[in-house]
Design a protein around this motif. Structure first.
Motif, PDB file in Angstrom:
ATOM      1  N   ALA A   1       0.838  -1.205   0.000  1.00  0.00           N
ATOM      2  CA  ALA A   1       0.000   0.000   0.000  1.00  0.00           C
ATOM      3  C   ALA A   1       0.870   1.251   0.000  1.00  0.00           C
ATOM      4  O   ALA A   1       0.612   2.206  -0.743  1.00  0.00           O
ATOM      5  CB  ALA A   1      -0.913  -0.009   1.221  1.00  0.00           C
ATOM      6  N   GLU A   2       1.915   1.230   0.839  1.00  0.00           N
ATOM      7  CA  GLU A   2       2.795   2.404   0.884  1.00  0.00           C
ATOM      8  C   GLU A   2       3.549   2.586  -0.423  1.00  0.00           C
ATOM      9  O   GLU A   2       3.677   3.702  -0.931  1.00  0.00           O
ATOM     10  CB  GLU A   2       3.779   2.295   2.042  1.00  0.00           C
ATOM     11  CG  GLU A   2       4.686   3.523   2.119  1.00  0.00           C
ATOM     12  CD  GLU A   2       5.634   3.515   3.300  1.00  0.00           C
ATOM     13  OE1 GLU A   2       6.309   4.549   3.506  1.00  0.00           O
ATOM     14  OE2 GLU A   2       5.709   2.496   4.007  1.00  0.00           O
ATOM     15  N   LEU A   3       4.064   1.483  -0.970  1.00  0.00           N
ATOM     16  CA  LEU A   3       4.830   1.597  -2.212  1.00  0.00           C
ATOM     17  C   LEU A   3       3.953   2.096  -3.355  1.00  0.00           C
ATOM     18  O   LEU A   3       4.426   2.823  -4.229  1.00  0.00           O
ATOM     19  CB  LEU A   3       5.458   0.245  -2.551  1.00  0.00           C
ATOM     20  CG  LEU A   3       6.451   0.210  -3.714  1.00  0.00           C
ATOM     21  CD1 LEU A   3       7.518   1.287  -3.577  1.00  0.00           C
ATOM     22  CD2 LEU A   3       7.100  -1.169  -3.822  1.00  0.00           C
TER      23      LEU A   3
ATOM     24  N   GLY B   1      -3.299  12.618   4.710  1.00  0.00           N
ATOM     25  CA  GLY B   1      -2.215  11.753   5.150  1.00  0.00           C
ATOM     26  C   GLY B   1      -1.047  12.463   5.779  1.00  0.00           C
ATOM     27  O   GLY B   1      -0.123  11.819   6.288  1.00  0.00           O
ATOM     28  N   ASP B   2      -1.056  13.783   5.767  1.00  0.00           N
ATOM     29  CA  ASP B   2       0.099  14.545   6.256  1.00  0.00           C
ATOM     30  C   ASP B   2       0.018  14.710   7.769  1.00  0.00           C
ATOM     31  O   ASP B   2      -0.259  15.794   8.291  1.00  0.00           O
ATOM     32  CB  ASP B   2       0.159  15.912   5.573  1.00  0.00           C
ATOM     33  CG  ASP B   2       1.493  16.605   5.810  1.00  0.00           C
ATOM     34  OD1 ASP B   2       2.433  15.946   6.290  1.00  0.00           O
ATOM     35  OD2 ASP B   2       1.595  17.817   5.506  1.00  0.00           O
TER      36      ASP B   2
ATOM     37  N   ALA C   1      10.364  13.844   4.985  1.00  0.00           N
ATOM     38  CA  ALA C   1       9.199  14.687   5.265  1.00  0.00           C
ATOM     39  C   ALA C   1       8.288  14.804   4.043  1.00  0.00           C
ATOM     40  O   ALA C   1       7.062  14.859   4.167  1.00  0.00           O
ATOM     41  CB  ALA C   1       9.654  16.063   5.723  1.00  0.00           C
ATOM     42  N   SER C   2       8.878  14.802   2.860  1.00  0.00           N
ATOM     43  CA  SER C   2       8.096  14.970   1.630  1.00  0.00           C
ATOM     44  C   SER C   2       7.250  13.748   1.298  1.00  0.00           C
ATOM     45  O   SER C   2       6.354  13.830   0.440  1.00  0.00           O
ATOM     46  CB  SER C   2       9.043  15.260   0.460  1.00  0.00           C
ATOM     47  OG  SER C   2      10.001  14.218   0.334  1.00  0.00           O
ATOM     48  N   LEU C   3       7.534  12.614   1.935  1.00  0.00           N
ATOM     49  CA  LEU C   3       6.803  11.381   1.635  1.00  0.00           C
ATOM     50  C   LEU C   3       5.942  10.892   2.791  1.00  0.00           C
ATOM     51  O   LEU C   3       5.308   9.844   2.686  1.00  0.00           O
ATOM     52  CB  LEU C   3       7.779  10.271   1.217  1.00  0.00           C
ATOM     53  CG  LEU C   3       8.515  10.477  -0.106  1.00  0.00           C
ATOM     54  CD1 LEU C   3       9.514   9.352  -0.342  1.00  0.00           C
ATOM     55  CD2 LEU C   3       7.533  10.581  -1.274  1.00  0.00           C
TER      56      LEU C   3
ATOM     57  N   GLU D   1       4.127   9.102  -6.301  1.00  0.00           N
ATOM     58  CA  GLU D   1       4.779  10.399  -6.093  1.00  0.00           C
ATOM     59  C   GLU D   1       6.079  10.491  -6.882  1.00  0.00           C
ATOM     60  O   GLU D   1       6.375  11.503  -7.519  1.00  0.00           O
ATOM     61  CB  GLU D   1       5.063  10.601  -4.605  1.00  0.00           C
ATOM     62  CG  GLU D   1       3.833  10.802  -3.743  1.00  0.00           C
ATOM     63  CD  GLU D   1       3.179  12.148  -3.981  1.00  0.00           C
ATOM     64  OE1 GLU D   1       3.908  13.115  -4.294  1.00  0.00           O
ATOM     65  OE2 GLU D   1       1.951  12.230  -3.867  1.00  0.00           O
ATOM     66  N   ILE D   2       6.879   9.421  -6.823  1.00  0.00           N
ATOM     67  CA  ILE D   2       8.179   9.423  -7.498  1.00  0.00           C
ATOM     68  C   ILE D   2       8.003   9.519  -9.012  1.00  0.00           C
ATOM     69  O   ILE D   2       8.719  10.274  -9.694  1.00  0.00           O
ATOM     70  CB  ILE D   2       8.969   8.142  -7.142  1.00  0.00           C
ATOM     71  CG1 ILE D   2       9.312   8.117  -5.642  1.00  0.00           C
ATOM     72  CG2 ILE D   2      10.240   8.038  -7.989  1.00  0.00           C
ATOM     73  CD1 ILE D   2      10.251   9.192  -5.180  1.00  0.00           C
TER      74      ILE D   2
END
Length: 227
Positions: free
Chosen positions: A67-69, A162-163, A110-112, A75-76
């Motif tokens: 799920a995280e990947l 999510g932040d 922090a960006s992820l 994003e990447i």
């Protein structure tokens, strides 16, 4: 297949294998690697479930990592500029996700962190849905209350895109796992539910509270999803 049969079996035969994405690392741009990883993980998550043969399965590390990947790779792949820190984090996930390995929350750039927050919130939401299906045939009033309270915190994470503090989403996952363990272990359900409450759990109805569960309610009442 009838409705009862569907309720008793939501888990598919999905297997997470990221070899194809890893094989691109040395020869393709990072965005292409990320796109392949996202596609594989998204399909795995789509096919996965948590009820097998009428038994509730755990919220395992492989599902969480996939799920995280999915979110991090997205994003990447869309980013105009990927920092070294972001690239290393992504590659770390890619190396170990299909073994259920996840970087610690203290290692998240922090960006992820929003990507992990949304990923874990969606994982908890999926697990809650299957746990509630399980409860239709295996009633447990305490567990249902805990799932409801957990859902409120999960929705708070989603409302913040999510932040939130990585520790907050780790706690959500821990409670979901504790509830699942309680339901899976019919001989010791109250003990495991108390563990869920030790992490941050709660109950809404004082008439049903006993011992550690009452203390758990207070902890969940005090819990705030922090940013």
């Amino acid at each position: 297949m009838g409705l009862d049969e569907r309720r008793e079996h939501t888990a598919g035969a999905a297997t997470l294998d990221l070899t194809a994405a890893r094989n691109l690392v040395d020869d393709e741009p990072l965005a292409a690697v990320a796109s392949e990883a996202e596609s594989i993980c998204r399909e795995y998550v789509r096919k996965s479930g948590f009820v097998h043969g009428g038994e509730l399965q755990p919220l395992d590390g492989t599902y969480l990592a996939a799920a995280e990947l999915t979110h991090v790779a997205s994003e990447i792949s869309r980013s105009m500029r990927v920092t070294d820190e972001e690239e290393q984090y992504f590659l770390g996930l890619l190396r170990g996700a299909d073994q259920g390995e996840r970087p610690g929350f203290e290692d998240i750039p922090a960006s992820l962190r929003a990507a992990r927050g949304l990923a874990y919130a969606s994982a908890v939401d999926a697990y809650r849905a299957d746990a509630r299906r399980y409860l239709e045939d295996n009633p447990n009033r305490t567990a249902r209350k805990l799932l409801g309270t957990l859902g409120e915190h999960q929705k708070r994470v989603e409302a913040l895109d999510g932040d939130v503090a990585p520790r907050s989403v780790e706690h959500l996952v821990r409670v979901a796992r504790d509830i699942g363990r309680a339901l899976a272990d019919a001989d010791d359900d109250e003990g495991a539910l108390a563990d869920a409450d030790d992490d941050e759990g709660a109950l809404a109805d004082a008439d049903d509270d006993e011992g550690a569960l009452a203390e758990a309610r207070d902890r969940l009442d005090d819990l705030e999803v922090t940013t």
